[in-house]
Design an enzyme around this catalytic site. Structure first.
Site, short mmCIF file in Angstrom:
data_model
loop_
_atom_site.label_atom_id
_atom_site.label_comp_id
_atom_site.label_asym_id
_atom_site.label_seq_id
_atom_site.Cartn_x
_atom_site.Cartn_y
_atom_site.Cartn_z
N PRO A 2 23.50 -47.00 -13.81
CA PRO A 2 24.14 -46.84 -15.13
C PRO A 2 25.66 -46.98 -15.07
CG PRO A 2 22.48 -45.14 -14.75
CD PRO A 2 22.68 -45.85 -13.45
N GLU A 3 26.17 -47.86 -15.91
CA GLU A 3 27.62 -48.02 -16.06
C GLU A 3 27.94 -47.81 -17.54
OE1 GLU A 3 29.30 -51.41 -14.02
OE2 GLU A 3 27.52 -51.61 -12.76
N LYS A 59 31.72 -42.92 -17.69
CA LYS A 59 30.30 -42.85 -17.35
C LYS A 59 29.69 -41.49 -17.68
CE LYS A 59 30.82 -46.02 -13.42
NZ LYS A 59 30.54 -46.20 -11.98
N ARG A 111 16.85 -40.40 -7.86
CA ARG A 111 17.60 -40.07 -6.66
C ARG A 111 18.44 -38.80 -6.76
NH1 ARG A 111 20.48 -45.30 -4.26
NH2 ARG A 111 20.82 -43.79 -2.58
N ARG A 249 31.03 -51.29 -1.46
CA ARG A 249 29.90 -51.61 -2.33
C ARG A 249 29.44 -53.04 -2.09
NH1 ARG A 249 29.51 -48.36 -6.69
NH2 ARG A 249 27.38 -49.18 -6.69
#
Length: 263
Positions: A2-3, A59, A111, A249
């Site tokens: 999610p961004e 976010k 997670r 990343r």
């Protein structure tokens, strides 16, 4: 993961389903997603309260009520899902907020990297969110460029830094840099004025496409739709894409369209 566009979509879900409705019950299936709040305190704080208009900050999603604020951060795999109260729960539904109209808002997260906070006051909510920069949707092109100009590290790291501009994540950053024709490892403080303007314009163009969709579009015209293919080609020039880790990343870019200034 999610961004900003995804969280804006979750804000619309919370607004549409929650605003004006009373929380009749909070059911916690897994307290491992609760941050600095116990199950009992979450229930005491929210049951009987009515949701007001939802707010997104970068976010973060803020569920304002007529009492405390419940804050959601979705980490890598979190979602906010509306459902009928009687519908079977999914395996990863960690917390359910049952409303007075028979619906539920479910925090679903495999997670459990971030989670849910409860802030008794607005000041407490600000402390939870921390030192964020301006929201990427709200910052103007000029301010966007100025905030990046003082950064000494790489461009991708600067875009991911929530204290610079809030809301950008891995997919958005790669798409923005590809559209701006800038290498993700280029030094932020060494961009020309024209490059900074190009980067700011690309950021707002990507967000303008992504926010209505509720995610970073994976169409064939942009980088995002090709980044998962290890043999993928650039949709602009047709050259092979490069893959690596930049700013910690996984990163994709086009070596032809985004030449490395260090080379």
């Amino acid at each position: 993961m999610p961004e900003l566009p995804d969280v804006e979509g979750f804000r619309r879900v919370l607004d549409a389903c929650g605003t004006g409705h009373r929380v009749v019950r909070v059911e916690v299936a897994d307290a491992g997603v609760l941050r600095d709040v116990t199950t009992a305190r979450l229930r005491r704080g929210l049951e009987g309260r009515r949701f007001r208009a939802a707010e997104r900050r970068g976010k973060w999603l803020l569920g304002r009520t007529d009492g405390p604020t419940v804050l959601f951060h979705f980490g890598m795999t979190g979602r906010l899902v509306p459902a009928d109260a009687g519908a079977p729960r999914e395996r990863w539904d960690r917390v359910a907020f049952r409303l007075d109209d028979g619906r539920e808002l479910r925090f679903r997260d495999q997670r459990k990297l971030r989670g849910i906070w409860l802030a008794p006051t607005d000041e407490d909510a600000e402390r939870v969110i921390g030192g964020q920069g301006p929201d990427a949707l709200a910052v103007g092109d000029g301010d966007f460029a100025r905030r990046l100009a003082g950064r000494r590290g790489g461009l991708k790291g600067a875009l991911l830094d929530q204290s610079v501009v809030a809301g950008l994540g891995n997919l958005l950053s790669d798409e923005i840099l590809w559209q701006a024709r800038l290498h993700p490892a280029a030094r932020a403080d060494r961009l020309t004025a024209a490059e900074r303007r190009r980067l700011a314009a690309a950021a707002h163009r990507v967000l303008a496409d992504a926010v209505p969709a509720g995610h970073v579009p994976a169409d064939t015209d942009g980088l995002t739709g090709h980044r998962r293919d290890r043999d993928g080609t650039c949709p602009r020039c047709g050259g092979p894409l490069a893959h690596g880790r930049i700013a910690g990343r996984s990163t994709a870019w086009c070596p032809h369209c985004q030449p490395d200034p260090r080379a």
